[in-house]
Enzyme design. Structure first.
Site, mmCIF file in Angstrom:
data_model
loop_
_atom_site.group_PDB
_atom_site.id
_atom_site.type_symbol
_atom_site.label_atom_id
_atom_site.label_comp_id
_atom_site.label_asym_id
_atom_site.label_seq_id
_atom_site.Cartn_x
_atom_site.Cartn_y
_atom_site.Cartn_z
ATOM 1 N N LYS A 76 -40.290 74.311 52.571
ATOM 2 C CA LYS A 76 -39.773 75.126 51.455
ATOM 3 C C LYS A 76 -39.143 74.213 50.404
ATOM 4 O O LYS A 76 -38.910 73.021 50.661
ATOM 5 C CB LYS A 76 -38.737 76.125 51.989
ATOM 6 C CG LYS A 76 -37.519 75.486 52.647
ATOM 7 C CD LYS A 76 -36.639 76.524 53.343
ATOM 8 C CE LYS A 76 -35.515 75.855 54.119
ATOM 9 N NZ LYS A 76 -34.746 76.831 54.920
ATOM 10 N N TYR A 125 -17.493 57.434 31.301
ATOM 11 C CA TYR A 125 -16.832 58.681 30.908
ATOM 12 C C TYR A 125 -15.512 58.856 31.653
ATOM 13 O O TYR A 125 -15.427 58.636 32.864
ATOM 14 C CB TYR A 125 -17.723 59.875 31.250
ATOM 15 C CG TYR A 125 -18.848 60.105 30.268
ATOM 16 C CD1 TYR A 125 -18.598 60.382 28.926
ATOM 17 C CD2 TYR A 125 -20.166 60.062 30.698
ATOM 18 C CE1 TYR A 125 -19.645 60.605 28.038
ATOM 19 C CE2 TYR A 125 -21.221 60.293 29.820
ATOM 20 C CZ TYR A 125 -20.943 60.562 28.483
ATOM 21 O OH TYR A 125 -21.965 60.787 27.607
HETATM 22 C C1 LIG Z 1 -34.696 76.174 56.221
HETATM 23 C C2 LIG Z 1 -34.816 76.808 57.551
HETATM 24 C C3 LIG Z 1 -35.107 76.033 58.682
HETATM 25 C C4 LIG Z 1 -35.143 74.533 58.663
HETATM 26 O O1 LIG Z 1 -33.799 74.068 58.794
HETATM 27 P P1 LIG Z 1 -33.474 72.521 58.947
HETATM 28 O O2 LIG Z 1 -32.012 72.486 59.192
HETATM 29 O O3 LIG Z 1 -33.826 71.893 57.631
HETATM 30 O O4 LIG Z 1 -34.312 72.011 60.041
HETATM 31 C C5 LIG Z 1 -35.332 76.690 59.874
HETATM 32 N N1 LIG Z 1 -35.239 78.036 59.956
HETATM 33 C C6 LIG Z 1 -34.934 78.805 58.893
HETATM 34 C C7 LIG Z 1 -34.844 80.280 59.056
HETATM 35 C C8 LIG Z 1 -34.704 78.216 57.667
HETATM 36 O O5 LIG Z 1 -34.380 78.976 56.618
#
Ligand SMILES: *Cc1c(COP(=O)(O)O)cnc(C)c1O
Length: 354
Positions: A33, A250
């Site tokens: 994702k 800055y």
């Molecule tokens: C994003 C997500 C994962 C992956 O989590 P990580 O900590 O990056 O391994 C697994 N399950 C769900 C439901 C998620 O939303």
């Protein structure tokens, strides 16, 4: 050309997926994702497609992007659908979808689908964010199992604190899930990266490996053999000698304590490097440890080159990757590696290996 660049090591990605699968001892979705946590979803999916049991993304558009690029393996929508219309595309593209609230159950009951879809029914086992309560799970499962739009049901839950090896709540979540799903048929899925690395009791039919694929270990206390996938780099573009007591950048956040050689680096928060990184955040310059000084600005940042006599314009600066742990930069900036990796943009991406 501006020297800011992210190099993505696809061999390291494949190594990390293989490690996840071995540790989990069963099938594992590769979670890609958010554009594969900033690494490039299509390139990462192509590199993993031969090995991965399937992929997971957050929502439909992310999945359609993969299908349009020719990715044929299963793709799970972790957030599920937002409207009943999306289910037609889910069915047409043979996607899998999470059902985590009553509205999604109703969408599946009302949608006129030509072919049924594989559903992952999510339970809230204690994170209290998404998913059906324990006492709602069985009725939801029964409605899905009577629904002609549903091809199969996988039972899932998500762990809130799997990256904290000491806490009891992970055991409690696993037990709550097992209790609520007792006797229901179908495969199960509990562990994210930290779950499948650190909690043998969370291993089921499917793991869901996200951050570990990218080599940012969620449980760095015990080395797991993960390899960093992204190396974010740029170069020194000019050098300035400052006397003691001079303000830098800055807000004059940093003031030199002694005569200081300052390297100006082509990298800033518009590239995804965190603005809140404090003075002292590690970098390497031509492979030598150094630190950032002065506030990170939009396009530029400054590093301390004192003591690095050979460093000057053109010297390579690693912001994170093989030499500088992204977890360390994240900890200094008060955030997590996930957020830093997801936010990289505007730089050139180079893919190696795979
Ligand atoms: C994003 C997500 C994962 C992956 O989590 P990580 O900590 O990056 O391994 C697994 N399950 C769900 C439901 C998620 O939303």
């Amino acid at each position: 050309m501006r020297p800011a660049r992210a190099t993505i090591d696809l061999d390291a990605l494949r190594h990390n997926y293989a490690l996840a699968r071995t540790r989990h001892g069963a099938r594992a979705l590769a979670v890609i994702k958010a554009n594969a946590y900033g690494h490039g979803a299509v390139r990462c999916a192509r590199a993993l497609e031969a090995d991965a049991d399937g992929f997971a993304v957050a929502f439909l558009d992310e999945a359609l992007h993969l299908r349009a690029a020719g990715i044929r393996k299963p793709v799970l929508l972790l957030e599920g659908v937002f409207s009943a219309d999306e289910l037609a595309a889910v069915a047409e593209h043979e996607l899998w979808t999470v059902v985590h609230h009553e509205g999604q159950l109703q969408m599946l009951e009302s949608a006129p689908l030509h072919q049924p879809v594989a559903v992952w029914l999510k339970m809230n086992s204690g994170m209290n964010r998404a998913g059906f309560q324990a006492d709602e799970l069985r009725p939801a499962w029964e409605r899905l199992s009577r629904n002609a739009n549903v091809a199969s049901i996988t039972l899932m839950t998500h762990l809130a604190r799997a990256d904290e090896p000491q806490v009891i709540t992970t055991h409690e979540q696993i037990a709550a899930f097992d209790r609520a799903t007792e006797g229901l048929p179908g495969p199960r899925s509990i562990g994210n990266s930290a779950g499948l690395l650190g909690w043998p009791g969370a291993r089921r039919d499917w793991g869901r490996a996200g951050i570990l694929l990218y080599g940012a270990d969620p449980m760095p206390e015990e080395p797991n053999g993960l390899r960093p996938v992204m190396t974010l780099e740029s170069a020194v573009i000019s050098v300035r000698e400052l006397p003691a007591g001079a303000p830098l950048g800055y807000g004059a956040r940093f003031r030199t304590e002694r005569p200081t050689r300052v390297g100006l680096v082509a990298m800033g928060y518009a590239d995804g490097y965190p603005r809140c990184a404090p003075d002292g955040t590690p970098v390497t310059v031509d492979g030598h440890p150094a630190r950032i000084i002065g506030r990170v600005s939009m396009d530029l940042m400054t590093v301390d080159l004192s003591g690095l006599a050979g460093a000057g314009p053109g010297s390579r600066v690693e912001l994170w990757g093989r030499q500088v742990s992204v977890n360390r930069v994240a900890a200094g900036a008060g955030t997590i590696a996930y957020e830093l990796l997801c936010n990289v943009k505007r730089v050139d991406f180079d893919y190696v290996g795979g």
